[in-house]
Design a protein around this motif. Sequence first.
Motif, PDB file in Angstrom:
ATOM      1  N   VAL B  15      -5.988   0.531   7.659  1.00  0.00           N
ATOM      2  CA  VAL B  15      -5.491  -0.420   6.654  1.00  0.00           C
ATOM      3  C   VAL B  15      -4.333  -1.153   7.325  1.00  0.00           C
ATOM      4  CG1 VAL B  15      -4.524  -0.698   4.358  1.00  0.00           C
ATOM      5  CG2 VAL B  15      -6.119   1.150   4.798  1.00  0.00           C
ATOM      6  N   GLY B  24       5.080  -0.686  -2.794  1.00  0.00           N
ATOM      7  CA  GLY B  24       5.005   0.704  -3.249  1.00  0.00           C
ATOM      8  C   GLY B  24       3.661   1.088  -3.828  1.00  0.00           C
ATOM      9  N   CYS B  25       2.582   0.465  -3.384  1.00  0.00           N
ATOM     10  CA  CYS B  25       1.252   0.733  -3.951  1.00  0.00           C
ATOM     11  C   CYS B  25       0.751   2.115  -3.535  1.00  0.00           C
ATOM     12  CB  CYS B  25       0.271  -0.331  -3.503  1.00  0.00           C
ATOM     13  SG  CYS B  25      -1.395  -0.053  -4.088  1.00  0.00           S
ATOM     14  N   THR B  28      -3.022   1.918  -1.655  1.00  0.00           N
ATOM     15  CA  THR B  28      -3.152   1.630  -0.220  1.00  0.00           C
ATOM     16  C   THR B  28      -2.766   2.861   0.593  1.00  0.00           C
ATOM     17  OG1 THR B  28      -1.018   0.551  -0.417  1.00  0.00           O
ATOM     18  CG2 THR B  28      -2.893  -0.865  -0.049  1.00  0.00           C
ATOM     19  N   LEU B  29      -1.777   3.613   0.077  1.00  0.00           N
ATOM     20  CA  LEU B  29      -1.370   4.843   0.769  1.00  0.00           C
ATOM     21  C   LEU B  29      -2.546   5.816   0.823  1.00  0.00           C
ATOM     22  CD1 LEU B  29       0.748   6.700   1.990  1.00  0.00           C
ATOM     23  CD2 LEU B  29       1.560   7.223  -0.298  1.00  0.00           C
ATOM     24  N   ARG B  32      -5.294   4.485   3.175  1.00  0.00           N
ATOM     25  CA  ARG B  32      -4.857   4.670   4.561  1.00  0.00           C
ATOM     26  C   ARG B  32      -5.267   6.049   5.059  1.00  0.00           C
ATOM     27  NH1 ARG B  32       1.186   5.268   5.931  1.00  0.00           N
ATOM     28  NH2 ARG B  32       0.717   5.638   8.108  1.00  0.00           N
ATOM     29  N   TRP B  33      -4.994   7.077   4.230  1.00  0.00           N
ATOM     30  CA  TRP B  33      -5.253   8.453   4.676  1.00  0.00           C
ATOM     31  C   TRP B  33      -6.717   8.813   4.613  1.00  0.00           C
ATOM     32  CZ3 TRP B  33      -2.368  11.352   7.633  1.00  0.00           C
ATOM     33  CH2 TRP B  33      -1.063  10.900   7.834  1.00  0.00           C
ATOM     34  N   SER B 182       0.453  11.259  -3.227  1.00  0.00           N
ATOM     35  CA  SER B 182       1.729  11.814  -2.783  1.00  0.00           C
ATOM     36  C   SER B 182       1.540  13.027  -1.876  1.00  0.00           C
ATOM     37  CB  SER B 182       2.577  12.216  -3.976  1.00  0.00           C
ATOM     38  OG  SER B 182       2.716  11.128  -4.837  1.00  0.00           O
ATOM     39  N   PRO B 184      -0.531  13.292   1.182  1.00  0.00           N
ATOM     40  CA  PRO B 184      -1.460  12.707   2.149  1.00  0.00           C
ATOM     41  C   PRO B 184      -2.207  13.758   2.970  1.00  0.00           C
ATOM     42  CG  PRO B 184       0.682  11.656   2.304  1.00  0.00           C
ATOM     43  CD  PRO B 184       0.842  12.822   1.394  1.00  0.00           C
TER      44      PRO B 184
END
Lengths: 303, 304
Positions: B15, B24-25, B28-29, B32-33, B182, B184
């Motif tokens: 990403v 702070g989305c 997407t976090l 990403r993982w 939170s 990952p």
Amino acid sequence: MRGVFEVRWHGRGGQGLVTASRILAVAAFNEGFVGVQSIPWIGAERRGAQIEAYNRISHAPVLLHSQVYEPDAVVVVDPSILSGNENGVIRGLKRDGFLVINTARLNITPLLRAPEGCSVYVVDATSICLELDLQVAGLEVLAMPMLGAFANATGLVSLKSLEKAIASSFEAGAVKKNIAAVIKAYELTRKVHLKPEQYVPPVPPSRPARIPEIRHWTDLPPVPVSTPSKGSIGKTGEWRTHRPVIDKEKCSKCLFCWMYCPEAAINVDDSGFPEIDYDYCKGCEVCFNECPRKAISMVIEEK
Amino acid sequence: MSARKIFQEASEEYVLPGNSACQGCGSTLALRWVLKALGNKTVIVNPASCGCVYVGLYPRTALSVPYIQMAFAAGPAAASGIVGGLDVQGKKDITVVCWAGDGGTADIGVSSLSGSAERNTNYIYFCYDNEAYMNTGTQRSGSTPAGAWTTTTPLGKKESKKDMAFIMAAHRIPYVATSCSSYPIDLYEKTKKAKLIGGMRYIHILVPCPPGWRFDTGLTVKIGRLAVESGMWLLYEVKNGIFYLSPPSRRILESPEKRVPVKEYIKAQGRFRGIDEREIDLLQEMIDKKLEKAAKLDGEPLFF
């Protein structure tokens, strides 16, 4: 005032443009105007994206319901959208029009362009929001003080009708803060004279492109395939109000910031230290909150 | 596994920064993982959701893996088609993924999702759950919890949240898991595990959403952690019908002093401002019962 007075707002999602434009319409109605309109233009609703909003104000009912292409007044709520886009905000602005700009956090005056004969007004709306703690979910509602600046610049609506419109739009707790911001901005707004070379001939309005007529399937464009790239919508670092700064003395290279960065804007350098990519860091403060050693501090952005 | 250790094997980013997601989305976090775990031999199908927006507009995209946008109800159907096409071509090493929001999963997409689960189609379905239709400005979905404010439930939602993970587990598919953006490492390991299993796999990820849940952008990770530490959101896996609690959720059951009262989770968010003390007490009671039951279920078959 004769005819229809048209207003275009420029800013980013989350800064309250749509609400402010609605309040302006209500205030103008309170002022005695019969034809008032408030039109949001957003596409996908998302914070940080460039958005516009429009108003039409008239003594007679307005039957035109399109976007505004040739505004009498342009309000720029977020100064960061000016860089690289100086002509974008004044496109279609009339010669005797008004340009009302939030000049917070960066000296943008040299960047400004205005059509000849246009009056330019400035106010530091960001500082007003920070001072009065006028924020929603961590974002300054910059459009509210800009309402006061607009009222001062154009004289179209009085503070009294703005106050009445605000009182009918928010819960009791929020009304006071919003009114205070509008009054403060009204008082601090001042007219500026730009250097002669900054006055340019009026920029023609942009009209929606005509869709070409397709008679045969061979006229169709090839299949659109996007290519992966960093900054797919530009340098998102412009969205920041605060920048995270890593103190390498305190940093233990645990890489929690790298792990939790929603933007993937934290890289790791050869010696194992995290490194923030300021071109794309949106300044969300997740790394600041997650750093176990408090080695990251948020510094106000000044460009 | 520590962050530094995981960096050794997952430093590649799929990403790319500069996408159009909000500050702070959580989603997407999570993506990403997920992509770090799956690698570049992945095809993503994305029914209408925030994902379609933050991936960017033509001619540029923020994802460096093949990606198809699909109509709201047709994500799993399109994924099934891709699985079939790859199968015919003899390509065995490509993972097909459907990345959908909670509206596209629990409301609009549920019929084609259920169909693909019943056929045991060989793909992974990820539901990133931000508990409302956030892309269009916070409208209530089947996945919105009771009491939450949305633009269509201005006084708080009356009905409770649809438990999609259990619905999927009831399809008797090989792998169902829940995770949270939170955590990952938890998400990364579950995705890696899912990648190695054949058949339909379903992972439900809770992703906090700053504009929709009404909290500061910097608290995305903290709020998700509060959801798990309070027991509001359980992390578990259902492998071949057996229910296993994941370490973060097991931790709060084994050492109650690590548990956080649900009040802290509720008070941290603006969307729950309509909830009063009595309702919080009721919610706490419900969570206590849920955790008690979950502790008994750990390691047991979920269905008869």
